[in-house]
Design an enzyme around this catalytic site. Structure first.
Site, short mmCIF file in Angstrom:
data_model
loop_
_atom_site.label_atom_id
_atom_site.label_comp_id
_atom_site.label_asym_id
_atom_site.label_seq_id
_atom_site.Cartn_x
_atom_site.Cartn_y
_atom_site.Cartn_z
N GLY A 11 0.77 -1.27 0.17
CA GLY A 11 -0.04 -0.05 -0.01
C GLY A 11 0.95 1.46 -0.12
O GLY A 11 2.01 1.32 -0.12
N GLN A 12 0.14 2.30 0.23
CA GLN A 12 0.72 3.55 -0.09
C GLN A 12 1.96 3.82 0.99
O GLN A 12 3.23 4.16 0.63
CB GLN A 12 -0.25 4.88 0.10
N ASP A 53 -3.68 -12.86 4.29
CA ASP A 53 -4.72 -12.10 4.62
C ASP A 53 -4.61 -11.86 6.35
O ASP A 53 -4.82 -12.78 7.07
CB ASP A 53 -6.11 -12.81 4.50
N TYR A 142 -15.07 4.50 8.06
CA TYR A 142 -13.77 4.78 8.07
C TYR A 142 -13.18 5.12 9.53
O TYR A 142 -12.57 4.50 10.31
CB TYR A 142 -13.00 5.37 6.88
#
Ligand code: AKB
Length: 319
Positions: A11-12, A53, A142
């Site tokens: 990810g980022q 996962d 979120y």
């Protein structure tokens, strides 16, 4: 040394954090984990990589045992806009993934870093100079998962003595990995479009003020917090940290200083605008400064110089 595991390593933040950790602690001591996205060659070739996962206790346990993991940077999560589109999935990944990692940490004696966010605040939170300890009633899924995560980490520390630590990140800006599905993503896209088209259509209103941070500061914050003397940490799991705050109009102005014919216009996305409006304008991060010496390096002008320089090299575009 006990080894370090990074979940969400494709990810980022994860993709850059893994490389910085490998440089600091040795390539073989930092195990990167992804779920479905393929890692870059650099990530795959510079040290161990495993698919897992994070919601699956057994899969995480296998990797923790295989490498004798002592520290987990748990970055696998969905961001705010995609979380509104897929709220059940956001809960599953952001909360159930964290619970699995905390249980592993409890059973194998690992310490855990978990990022929270400005998204953990809501419309009833004081908007200006948002205090470290204040009202948290977010209105996005979120945000709900981030508040739950902060409290879960507190619980595992208080109840089971797991060494949990975390930060409330603002929007993170980088020229390396693009974000995906966040409300603050505009502040990354705008640099790409400024170089590619000299024009950007922004999905937030011109005067939407949000906290932001350049990636090198975000990485230092995580590592410095994990290395901080635990005796000095009063807040542990959810330190407000920020480096700058600006509006779309102001970042456009900073870019215009470097690319004079750059233009911005606006096509508002009501979902992301609604999320942004519910978040603070700027957070008070004095607890982080006091308890573990937080001090960012980049402001808007310095970040803009560095973003344009490095992105223009990456995209092979002059400005
Ligand atoms: C998002 O926009 O969802 C994230 C965040 C501020 O947590 N970048």
């Amino acid at each position: 040394m006990k080894k370090i595991l990074v979940t969400g390593a494709v990810g980022q933040i994860g993709s850059e954090l893994t490389l910085v950790l490998r440089k600091k602690y040795g390539n073989d001591n930092v195990i990167a984990c992804g779920h479905s996205k393929q890692p870059s060659d650099e990530l795959k070739n510079s040290g161990p990589f495993e698919f897992l996962d994070a919601r699956n206790y057994a899969e995480v346990e296998t990797v923790v045992k295989k490498y004798d993991i002592g520290v987990i940077y748990h970055l696998a999560a969905l961001l705010s806009a995609v979380g509104e589109a897929k709220p059940q999935l956001a809960w599953d990944i952001n909360v159930n993934g964290l619970v699995a990692v905390l249980e592993i940490a409890r059973n194998y004696g690992c310490s855990v870093f978990t990022p929270s966010s400005i998204g953990a605040f809501g419309p009833s939170t004081p908007k200006k100079n948002t205090p470290q300890d204040t009202i948290q009633r977010p209105t996005s899924m979120y945000g709900v998962t981030k508040v739950a995560g902060e409290i879960l980490c507190d619980y595992y520390f208080l109840k089971f003595k797991v060494d949990t630590r975390g930060l409330r990140y603002p929007g993170i800006i980088s020229y390396v990995s693009p974000p995906g599905g966040g409300t603050t993503d505009y502040a990354v896209d705008i640099y790409y479009k400024a170089l590619e088209n000299k024009k950007y259509t922004c999905f937030l209103k011109a005067d939407t003020r949000l906290d932001m941070m350049y990636m090198p500061d975000a990485l230092n914050a995580a590592i410095n917090l994990m290395e901080a003397d635990p005796a000095k940490l009063k807040h542990r799991n959810a330190f407000n940290v920020t480096a700058m705050n600006f509006t779309p109009e102001q970042i456009a102005k900073a870019i215009k200083k470097k690319i004079p014919d750059f233009k911005i216009d606006y096509e508002i996305d009501p979902v992301r605008q609604g999320i942004a409006d519910s978040w603070p304008d700027n957070m008070d991060d004095s607890a982080a400064r006091k308890e573990w010496g937080w001090k960012p390096e980049y402001d808007l002008a310095k970040m803009t110089d560095d973003m344009l320089l490095n992105l223009s090299k990456k995209l092979n575009l002059k400005y």
